[in-house]
Design a protein around this motif. Structure first.
Motif, short mmCIF file in Angstrom:
data_model
loop_
_atom_site.label_atom_id
_atom_site.label_comp_id
_atom_site.label_asym_id
_atom_site.label_seq_id
_atom_site.Cartn_x
_atom_site.Cartn_y
_atom_site.Cartn_z
N SER A 25 0.84 -1.33 0.14
CA SER A 25 0.07 0.16 -0.08
C SER A 25 0.78 1.13 0.12
CB SER A 25 -0.99 -0.06 1.22
OG SER A 25 -1.64 1.20 1.38
N ASP A 26 0.47 2.18 -0.61
CA ASP A 26 0.92 3.49 -0.63
C ASP A 26 0.80 4.61 0.37
OD1 ASP A 26 -1.42 4.06 -1.89
OD2 ASP A 26 -0.70 5.36 -3.14
N LEU A 27 -0.38 4.05 1.23
CA LEU A 27 -1.08 4.93 2.16
C LEU A 27 -0.01 5.33 3.30
CD1 LEU A 27 -4.43 3.12 2.68
CD2 LEU A 27 -4.00 5.26 1.44
N PRO A 28 0.87 4.52 3.94
CA PRO A 28 1.84 5.19 4.76
C PRO A 28 2.73 6.08 4.07
CG PRO A 28 1.66 2.88 4.94
CD PRO A 28 0.84 3.06 3.68
N ALA A 29 3.34 6.03 3.08
CA ALA A 29 4.07 7.24 2.53
C ALA A 29 3.18 8.45 2.16
CB ALA A 29 4.71 6.74 1.19
N ARG A 30 1.85 7.95 1.67
CA ARG A 30 1.04 9.36 1.39
C ARG A 30 0.71 10.15 2.73
NH1 ARG A 30 -4.42 8.06 -1.47
NH2 ARG A 30 -5.60 9.89 -0.72
N ARG A 31 0.44 9.34 3.82
CA ARG A 31 0.23 10.00 4.98
C ARG A 31 1.24 10.83 5.57
NH1 ARG A 31 -0.89 5.84 9.81
NH2 ARG A 31 1.17 5.20 9.13
N LEU A 32 2.59 10.16 5.62
CA LEU A 32 3.92 10.94 5.82
C LEU A 32 3.88 12.32 4.86
CD1 LEU A 32 6.46 11.18 7.37
CD2 LEU A 32 7.65 10.29 5.54
N LEU A 33 3.69 12.25 3.70
CA LEU A 33 3.90 13.46 2.93
C LEU A 33 2.82 14.46 3.09
CD1 LEU A 33 4.77 11.80 -0.51
CD2 LEU A 33 6.05 13.46 0.79
N ALA A 34 1.49 14.06 3.59
CA ALA A 34 0.35 14.94 3.91
C ALA A 34 0.47 15.57 5.31
CB ALA A 34 -0.95 14.10 3.90
N ARG A 35 1.24 14.89 6.31
CA ARG A 35 1.63 15.19 7.40
C ARG A 35 2.51 16.62 7.30
NH1 ARG A 35 1.84 10.19 11.49
NH2 ARG A 35 -0.42 10.13 11.67
N VAL A 36 3.76 16.14 6.53
CA VAL A 36 4.86 17.10 6.40
C VAL A 36 4.25 18.47 5.86
CG1 VAL A 36 7.01 17.56 5.30
CG2 VAL A 36 6.48 15.57 6.77
N PHE A 37 3.64 18.29 4.49
CA PHE A 37 3.10 19.31 3.68
C PHE A 37 2.06 20.34 4.37
CE2 PHE A 37 5.70 17.10 0.50
CZ PHE A 37 6.52 18.26 0.10
N ALA A 38 1.26 19.66 5.28
CA ALA A 38 0.04 20.34 5.77
C ALA A 38 0.86 21.35 6.84
CB ALA A 38 -0.74 19.39 6.66
N VAL A 39 1.99 20.90 7.64
CA VAL A 39 2.39 21.80 8.60
C VAL A 39 3.20 22.84 7.78
CG1 VAL A 39 4.40 21.83 10.27
CG2 VAL A 39 2.73 19.81 10.39
N LEU A 40 4.04 22.42 6.80
CA LEU A 40 4.74 23.54 5.91
C LEU A 40 3.64 24.54 5.31
CD1 LEU A 40 7.28 21.25 4.15
CD2 LEU A 40 7.71 23.04 5.89
N PHE A 41 2.59 24.10 4.61
CA PHE A 41 1.57 25.03 4.21
C PHE A 41 0.88 25.81 5.26
CE2 PHE A 41 1.53 22.11 0.42
CZ PHE A 41 2.06 22.98 -0.33
N VAL A 42 0.63 25.35 6.41
CA VAL A 42 0.16 26.28 7.45
C VAL A 42 1.31 27.38 7.88
CG1 VAL A 42 -0.57 26.38 10.01
CG2 VAL A 42 -1.55 24.52 8.33
#
Length: 98
Positions: A25-42
């Motif tokens: 599954s690609d979900l763990p990698a996608r979760r990591l990227l979403a967490r990192v970029f959510a913080v960066l974009f905020v």
């Protein structure tokens, strides 16, 4: 409603023989990227909002537009985190650990 969801989930996890045997599954990698970029974009939205308020003599329109774009991307990343969470729980329910 619940029956329709379970049928849709069953169709999603049905084997057709076309998928790789040991696919991961690609979900763990996608979760990591979403967490990192959510913080960066905020952080980016906060920074550009601050710059628009502090330095009104500069090009405020650019700072405001960039802050809005960062905020929209942060919202998209957070929504993606909710989708990933739902899909990971669905995988656990069907016995397919990510």
């Amino acid at each position: 409603m619940a029956d329709r969801r379970s049928r849709a989930a069953a169709l999603r996890w049905r084997h057709t023989g076309e998928e790789p045997r040991w696919a991961r599954s690609d979900l763990p990698a996608r979760r990591l990227l979403a967490r990192v970029f959510a913080v960066l974009f905020v952080a980016g939205a906060a920074l550009f909002s601050f710059l628009a308020v502090v330095n009104p003599a500069a090009d405020v329109g650019f700072d405001v537009a960039t802050a809005v774009v960062c905020a929209v991307f942060a919202v998209v990343a957070v929504v993606d985190l909710f989708v990933i969470r739902r899909r990971m729980s669905e995988q656990r329910r069907w016995g397919r650990e990510p």
